[in-house]
Design an enzyme around this catalytic site. Structure first.
Site, short mmCIF file in Angstrom:
data_model
loop_
_atom_site.label_atom_id
_atom_site.label_comp_id
_atom_site.label_asym_id
_atom_site.label_seq_id
_atom_site.Cartn_x
_atom_site.Cartn_y
_atom_site.Cartn_z
N GLU A 262 32.41 -0.01 12.00
CA GLU A 262 31.50 0.59 12.98
C GLU A 262 30.06 0.60 12.46
O GLU A 262 29.11 0.37 13.23
CB GLU A 262 31.95 2.00 13.35
CG GLU A 262 33.35 2.10 13.94
CD GLU A 262 33.61 1.11 15.07
OE1 GLU A 262 32.69 0.79 15.83
OE2 GLU A 262 34.76 0.63 15.16
N HIS B 282 28.27 -2.57 13.16
CA HIS B 282 27.77 -2.72 14.53
C HIS B 282 26.32 -2.27 14.66
O HIS B 282 25.54 -2.84 15.41
CB HIS B 282 28.62 -1.91 15.52
CG HIS B 282 29.84 -2.63 16.01
ND1 HIS B 282 29.78 -3.80 16.73
CD2 HIS B 282 31.16 -2.34 15.88
CE1 HIS B 282 31.00 -4.20 17.03
NE2 HIS B 282 31.87 -3.34 16.52
ZN LIG Z 1 33.90 -3.53 16.67
#
Ligand SMILES: [Zn+2]
Length: 182
Positions: A165, A168
């Site tokens: 995450e 991202h």
């Molecule tokens: Zn992802």
């Protein structure tokens, strides 16, 4: 937050999930490659738009059956994501605002079956750190510092979710972290 961001957040009711951006859609893939920016931590506890966003992002994660989701995956270029606490009883969903990885293991592990809600029909083995020391604010504005060491696909892999995450927010996708396989 900007006017455009508030429009995006509030377009739709509290009980409707956001659309998850997809890498096979040109506009979406360009956005997923952008770097996100920090939120103003002074306003975390009182920001109604932010809490509305977090609630709908949680719903989006649930309907997509994911283990984590980052704000840019639904079009908000801000440093915020949700990750499942596989290391905690009941597997609660944790909110991470302005997250940082402040230290990590030298050891690299191979994580099988990495995948992403934004990358259709693809999974693979990625290279990840065995553990990461992280800092982030939760949704009440409290600063959390902890070590996330879960990296086992069969057991706890909370640390790997956090790394996925966090990527991202830098515009990095798991397909950039694939291990070379024979
Ligand atoms: Zn992802």
């Amino acid at each position: 937050m900007t006017t455009n961001e508030k429009v995006l957040i509030n377009k739709g009711a509290i009980d409707t999930p956001y659309r998850v951006l997809q890498t096979d859609v040109k506009q979406d893939s360009l956005f997923l490659r952008k770097k996100s920016i920090d939120l103003d931590v002074k306003n975390i506890a009182s920001d109604k738009d932010l809490h509305f966003f977090i609630n709908r992002l949680k719903l989006t994660l649930a309907v997509e059956s994911g283990v984590g989701i980052a704000a840019p995956q639904v079009g908000l270029g801000r440093n915020l994501f949700l990750f499942m606490r596989i290391d905690k009883e009941g597997i609660p969903v944790q909110v991470a605002i302005n997250p940082r990885i402040v230290n990590h293991s030298q050891e690299i592990i191979l994580f099988e079956g990495d995948g992403c809600l934004s990358v259709p029909e693809l999974s693979g083995t990625t290279k990840r750190y065995a553990w990461v020391d992280v800092e982030y604010y939760n949704e009440t504005g409290e600063l959390i510092k902890e070590r996330l060491s879960g990296n086992s696909r069969e057991g706890d892999f909370t640390g790997v979710i956090f790394q996925h995450e966090y990527d991202h927010l830098q515009g990095v996708l798991f397909i950039d972290r694939l291990a070379e396989t024979e």
